[in-house]
Scaffold this motif. Structure first.
Motif, PDB file in Angstrom:
ATOM      1  N   LYS A  80       0.809  -1.222   0.000  1.00  0.00           N
ATOM      2  CA  LYS A  80       0.000   0.000   0.000  1.00  0.00           C
ATOM      3  C   LYS A  80       0.843   1.273   0.000  1.00  0.00           C
ATOM      4  N   GLU A 317      -0.845   2.799  10.572  1.00  0.00           N
ATOM      5  CA  GLU A 317      -1.806   3.024  11.652  1.00  0.00           C
ATOM      6  C   GLU A 317      -3.112   3.618  11.142  1.00  0.00           C
ATOM      7  N   GLY A 318      -3.172   3.819   9.813  1.00  0.00           N
ATOM      8  CA  GLY A 318      -4.413   4.294   9.209  1.00  0.00           C
ATOM      9  C   GLY A 318      -4.572   5.796   9.168  1.00  0.00           C
ATOM     10  N   LYS A 319      -3.491   6.537   9.448  1.00  0.00           N
ATOM     11  CA  LYS A 319      -3.566   8.006   9.474  1.00  0.00           C
ATOM     12  C   LYS A 319      -3.086   8.631   8.172  1.00  0.00           C
TER      13      LYS A 319
END
Length: 331
Positions: A80, A317-319
């Motif tokens: 990703k 961490e999805g930030k």
């Protein structure tokens, strides 16, 4: 252990402990040495099928070759993010990454000061043609028979081509030497970021600057943006400083301009085919040369590694990425 992994390509020198601390989030894998053929073979063999993020650098291009369309097409479906250590990322095909929804980050903030310091070092050295007395002294000839006067920076008009973070840092330093500043970007900066610099057209910057500092990214639109037509309209005796990427300048055209006297001197940290350098540049005493060391300080190298890891941690961490490359901002 997490079923997701991060892959380090090449070395990490100054932030090894911070890299290892990511083991609480991800399985850590490393590909320190090898070859492009071997790396692609491992990709196709499934060795990295759990990798969600890659840490790479300009130096790691020696290990895998560039992240061009061929290599990007071989990256695992799990990937990703590519977190790149370097302000320049011309060895990554960002369009190919975007097609596969792979986010790419770079390290623009961490390099500003050291690159700007290098630009000022080269500018002052070029204005004074410092290579001549330096070589004479080392040869035991004191000033030598070829010693000539240089120029002061004070009251000279500095043209900054590419007024991003590095360009702004160059301008800030140049003001301390009494220089006037003008710049060209495709889009004018907010007045608060100009710090008194004048926004001009590309041609006006070429025609009127006493010193031109190149501080823009390399891409297809900037390759050879400085070539024979640009040298022809520059002031006689202009000084050229390049700490960006070598291919921004047509090196053969620069050699001609130096030999004709159109360019008084040049300060170069980057070259078109580095580490190869045009023989006429090597032999020209009016040129100040450095071997692409603009960010080569302990502090900057550590800050760059930490920023790569900050991008990587934030992403997994999805930030999202902290400093995505310009082509992907807002996407």
């Amino acid at each position: 252990m997490s079923s997701r992994a991060a892959l380090l390509i090449g070395k990490i020198t100054h932030a090894r402990k911070e890299w290892e601390s990511l083991s609480s989030l991800l399985q850590l894998k490393e590909y320190g040495t090898g070859s492009r053929q071997d790396f692609i073979s491992k990709l196709k063999g499934g060795d990295f099928n759990d990798v969600v993020a890659i840490y790479r650098s300009n130096d790691s291009t020696k290990v895998t070759g560039p992240f061009d369309k061929e290599l990007v097409s071989s990256l695992p479906a799990s990937l990703k993010y590519i977190c790149h250590n370097g302000a320049g990322y011309d060895n990554i095909n960002v369009a190919a990454c975007s097609e596969r929804n792979i986010g790419v980050s770079s390290t623009p903030l961490a390099v500003n000061d050291s690159t700007a310091d290098t630009a000022l070092f080269l500018m002052l050295g070029a204005l004074r043609r410092i290579t001549i007395p330096f070589q004479n002294l080392r040869a035991g000839a004191w000033r030598g028979s070829n010693f000539a006067l240089g120029h002061d920076p004070k009251n000279k008009l500095l043209g900054v081509l590419g007024m991003g973070g590095i360009g702004q840092a160059v301008a800030q330093r140049a003001r301390a030497f009494g220089m006037q500043i003008q710049y060209h970007n495709r889009n004018r900066l907010p007045e608060s970021e100009e710090q008194g610099a004048k926004h001009v057209t590309f041609d006006e910057l070429m025609r009127t600057s006493d010193v031109i500092s190149l501080n823009l990214a390399l891409n297809e639109s900037t390759r050879h943006i400085i070539s024979r037509p640009q040298f022809e309209i520059m002031k006689d005796g202009v000084v050229i400083v390049n700490t960006a990427r070598g291919p921004i300048v047509d090196e053969a055209a620069l050699v001609e301009a130096l030999e004709s006297g159109k360019v008084f001197s040049a300060g170069l940290d980057v070259f078109e085919d580095e580490p190869e350098i045009h023989p006429a540049l090597m032999g020209n005493e009016n040129v100040v040369l450095l071997p692409h060391v603009g960010t080569s300080t302990w502090e900057t190298q550590r800050d760059m590694e930490l920023l790569v890891l900050e991008n990587l941690r934030s992403a997994v961490e999805g930030k999202g990425l902290v400093t995505p490359v310009a082509e992907q901002k807002g996407k």
